[in-house]
Design a protein around this motif. Structure first.
Motif, mmCIF file in Angstrom:
data_model
loop_
_atom_site.group_PDB
_atom_site.id
_atom_site.type_symbol
_atom_site.label_atom_id
_atom_site.label_comp_id
_atom_site.label_asym_id
_atom_site.label_seq_id
_atom_site.Cartn_x
_atom_site.Cartn_y
_atom_site.Cartn_z
ATOM 1 N N MET A 123 0.769 -1.085 -0.082
ATOM 2 C CA MET A 123 -0.073 0.102 0.157
ATOM 3 C C MET A 123 0.793 1.140 -0.107
ATOM 4 O O MET A 123 0.417 2.303 -0.373
ATOM 5 C CB MET A 123 -1.067 0.176 1.236
ATOM 6 C CG MET A 123 -2.020 -1.077 1.187
ATOM 7 S SD MET A 123 -2.807 -1.138 -0.256
ATOM 8 C CE MET A 123 -2.086 -2.590 -1.310
ATOM 9 N N GLY A 124 2.044 1.314 0.615
ATOM 10 C CA GLY A 124 2.909 2.220 0.502
ATOM 11 C C GLY A 124 3.311 2.686 -0.859
ATOM 12 O O GLY A 124 3.220 4.014 -1.008
ATOM 13 N N ALA A 135 -10.780 9.460 7.900
ATOM 14 C CA ALA A 135 -9.875 8.411 7.913
ATOM 15 C C ALA A 135 -9.175 8.010 8.685
ATOM 16 O O ALA A 135 -8.535 8.813 9.497
ATOM 17 C CB ALA A 135 -9.247 8.483 6.568
ATOM 18 N N PRO A 136 -8.718 6.844 9.061
ATOM 19 C CA PRO A 136 -7.485 6.388 9.922
ATOM 20 C C PRO A 136 -6.256 7.106 9.476
ATOM 21 O O PRO A 136 -5.972 7.096 8.282
ATOM 22 C CB PRO A 136 -7.565 4.865 9.954
ATOM 23 C CG PRO A 136 -9.111 4.255 9.202
ATOM 24 C CD PRO A 136 -9.321 5.643 8.325
ATOM 25 N N LEU A 137 -5.569 7.383 10.489
ATOM 26 C CA LEU A 137 -4.455 8.167 10.135
ATOM 27 C C LEU A 137 -3.113 7.055 10.195
ATOM 28 O O LEU A 137 -2.544 6.973 11.516
ATOM 29 C CB LEU A 137 -4.179 9.248 11.050
ATOM 30 C CG LEU A 137 -5.089 10.400 11.037
ATOM 31 C CD1 LEU A 137 -5.043 11.511 11.941
ATOM 32 C CD2 LEU A 137 -5.422 10.874 9.469
ATOM 33 N N PHE A 138 -2.729 6.206 9.503
ATOM 34 C CA PHE A 138 -1.682 5.555 9.689
ATOM 35 C C PHE A 138 -0.990 5.029 8.295
ATOM 36 O O PHE A 138 -1.550 5.295 7.194
ATOM 37 C CB PHE A 138 -1.946 4.063 10.249
ATOM 38 C CG PHE A 138 -2.798 3.318 9.346
ATOM 39 C CD1 PHE A 138 -2.432 2.316 8.363
ATOM 40 C CD2 PHE A 138 -4.195 3.161 9.638
ATOM 41 C CE1 PHE A 138 -3.236 1.533 7.456
ATOM 42 C CE2 PHE A 138 -5.022 2.496 9.079
ATOM 43 C CZ PHE A 138 -4.599 1.699 7.943
ATOM 44 N N PHE A 139 0.139 4.873 8.328
ATOM 45 C CA PHE A 139 1.005 4.577 7.163
ATOM 46 C C PHE A 139 1.937 3.074 7.561
ATOM 47 O O PHE A 139 2.515 3.098 8.609
ATOM 48 C CB PHE A 139 1.976 5.447 6.663
ATOM 49 C CG PHE A 139 2.836 4.933 5.743
ATOM 50 C CD1 PHE A 139 4.197 4.630 6.149
ATOM 51 C CD2 PHE A 139 2.541 4.797 4.369
ATOM 52 C CE1 PHE A 139 5.330 4.304 5.324
ATOM 53 C CE2 PHE A 139 3.391 4.197 3.503
ATOM 54 C CZ PHE A 139 4.800 4.064 3.905
ATOM 55 N N TYR A 140 2.139 2.330 6.490
ATOM 56 C CA TYR A 140 3.091 1.292 6.538
ATOM 57 C C TYR A 140 3.429 1.033 5.149
ATOM 58 O O TYR A 140 2.358 0.933 4.192
ATOM 59 C CB TYR A 140 2.449 0.120 7.412
ATOM 60 C CG TYR A 140 1.246 -0.191 6.956
ATOM 61 C CD1 TYR A 140 0.947 -1.498 5.876
ATOM 62 C CD2 TYR A 140 0.171 0.146 7.576
ATOM 63 C CE1 TYR A 140 -0.252 -1.797 5.911
ATOM 64 C CE2 TYR A 140 -1.224 0.002 7.255
ATOM 65 C CZ TYR A 140 -1.455 -1.150 6.570
ATOM 66 O OH TYR A 140 -2.621 -1.363 5.982
ATOM 67 N N GLY A 141 4.448 0.422 4.793
ATOM 68 C CA GLY A 141 4.719 0.499 3.309
ATOM 69 C C GLY A 141 4.979 -0.958 2.830
ATOM 70 O O GLY A 141 5.334 -1.281 1.803
ATOM 71 N N PHE A 142 4.337 -2.005 3.579
ATOM 72 C CA PHE A 142 4.546 -3.247 3.120
ATOM 73 C C PHE A 142 3.433 -3.610 1.811
ATOM 74 O O PHE A 142 2.513 -3.030 2.168
ATOM 75 C CB PHE A 142 4.315 -4.185 4.365
ATOM 76 C CG PHE A 142 5.366 -4.300 5.385
ATOM 77 C CD1 PHE A 142 6.701 -4.860 5.163
ATOM 78 C CD2 PHE A 142 5.485 -3.158 6.251
ATOM 79 C CE1 PHE A 142 7.711 -4.688 6.114
ATOM 80 C CE2 PHE A 142 6.493 -3.093 7.134
ATOM 81 C CZ PHE A 142 7.515 -3.979 6.994
#
Length: 462
Positions: free
Chosen positions: A30-31, A455-462
């Motif tokens: 998704m990142g 919207a939820p506030l998060f990030f991950y790049g996997f």
């Protein structure tokens, strides 16, 4: 082949291509889709240039190191860390194993949260066929729809379907399940995104988007956050967390060169991110829209609203989310593999039993955290992922030592790795990993992504 502590026979990748595609599947996530285009839109070619520099540094150091570490011990992080510590005395093996449980549990926690996100993708993909997710006529309407789905127990059916697909693939094994699945999903992912990029390129106004994203702006290099964002994007996008790449490397033949494999993975990962940018930024330009958000807000609010206004938007949306599904599933399989392999290697579970146990845990927890998945993923991605990568770096380079590192990386190469590699991994990679951890802790969930309405506030790049 047995690993270093004499445990049971492990599976192998059938081919180097299968291994690389699996690693690419782990990295592409998704990142690449919901954050890289936003950064390109913000900083243009300046971001791309700095990002590529970090990609080279992290790819040559971290990715090569984790692949080689896993292959050298024929096991995941628990036994890999234990083996490194045992080199300083057998009595220290259990200490290493205990430390290795941190990235392994981090992979499980990340997989649990990621399962929820992939279930959102499935709902939007199927909803694009029925038209149910395109009914709103405003951004606020799309935001409200997404907020309802992303609430407690708001997407149960699709979540269960995602988990069933994931664990069926895993139950089939490494070569017959994970490798075969990646050989199908990753090429199709690229074909679908290339098709979308061509379609968008043919729309009036797309050229404005290309000019914007590839313009190098000298003033951008004065902004320290450019380097922060580029480092974070590269680190998470390459799937560095001391678990997934180590476990995939443990199934790799000694005949393969991890350096060339890591280069290929980094190039393919960057190409995936660029394809997403070549779809999203010009598409926004064709409607005059501004790419003002990233993360789930971009993917599940802004883009569906954009697709609803485009010619053939329903078909475009289906193709987009189908490609995103393949990216998500391949990453999800990689994340769950670390805990599955741990049960096999350390508790001597059979493949089927290990998959069933992890599937039960994953299903029970992921169903319950749907309403708090943003906080869950913030904690794991900000603290556990860089911590796991840093611990892997310390164990491999600082504890196991130079000779072990150079032997592990040189395996499968025509010529031994140069003397440059060890200091690059020991110092540059470890320092950059510490920087990722500190920056994440100081800036919280906002350092890698911009807040999106409702919207939820998060990030991950996997």
């Amino acid at each position: 082949m047995k690993n270093t502590n004499g445990s049971q026979k492990r599976e192998w990748w059938n081919s180097k291509t299968g291994f690389i595609l699996a690693c690419v599947g782990s990295a592409v996530g998704m990142g690449n889709i919901w954050l890289f285009p936003y950064r390109m839109a913000t900083y243009g070619g300046s971001f791309l240039l700095v990002y590529l520099i970090f990609d080279v540094l992290l790819g040559f150091s971290g990715v090569v190191g984790e692949m080689s570490f896993g292959r050298a011990v024929r096991s995941g992080p628990v036994e890999a860390f234990g083996t490194a510590c045992a080199s300083r005395g057998e009595s220290k093996r259990n200490i290493g194993r205990a430390i290795g449980a941190i990235p392994m549990l981090g992979a499980l926690a990340l997989a649990i949260g990621y399962s929820v996100v992939v279930s959102w993708i499935v709902k939007y993909m199927t909803g694009s066929i029925t038209g149910s997710v395109l009914k709103s006529d405003s951004v606020d309407g799309f935001a409200a729809s997404f907020g309802q789905m992303a609430s407690s127990f708001g997407n149960n059916m699709w979540l269960i379907i995602v988990l069933v697909i994931t664990f069926v693939i895993m139950a089939a094994g490494i070569s017959s399940g994970i490798e075969k699945a990646n050989k199908v999903m990753i090429p199709v992912f690229y074909v679908l995104f290339i098709g979308l990029a061509v379609y968008v390129a043919l729309q009036p106004g797309a050229a404005d988007g290309y000019r914007w994203m590839f313009t190098i702006r000298p003033e951008a290099f004065k902004d320290p956050m450019l380097y922060v964002f580029a480092l974070g994007q590269s680190f998470f996008s390459l799937s560095l967390a001391g678990n997934g790449t180590i476990i995939y490397g443990s199934y790799l033949s000694d005949k393969e060169d991890t350096v060339s494999s890591a280069i290929t993975v980094a190039i393919c990962d960057t190409c995936a991110a660029m394809l997403a940018a070549l779809v999203i930024i010009p598409a926004m330009a064709t409607t005059g829209a501004v790419l003002s958000e990233s993360g789930p807000g971009l993917m599940f609010i802004s883009l569906p609203h954009l697709f609803s206004t485009m010619p053939g938007g329903q078909i475009v949306m289906f193709i987009f989310f189908l490609a995103a599904l393949f990216a998500g599933l391949t990453s999800l399989v990689n994340l769950y593999e670390a805990p599955v392999a741990t049960l096999q290697d350390n508790l001597k579970f059979g493949r089927a039993k290990a998959v069933i146990v992890i599937a039960a845990v994953g299903a029970a927890v992921s169903l319950c955290i749907q309403g708090i998945v943003s906080q869950w993923m913030d904690f794991v991605s900000i603290y556990i992922c860089p911590l796991g990568a840093g611990l892997a770096g310390i164990m491999f380079a600082w504890v196991w030592g130079r000779r072990a590192v150079e032997e592990a990386v040189s395996t499968g190469r025509k010529h031994p790795i140069g003397k440059w590699y060890y200091p690059l991994y020991k110092y540059v990679f470890c320092i950059l990993t510490i920087a990722v951890f500190v920056l994440g802790a100081l800036n919280g969930g906002d350092w890698l992504g911009a807040p999106a309405p409702s919207a939820p506030l998060f990030f991950y790049g996997f």
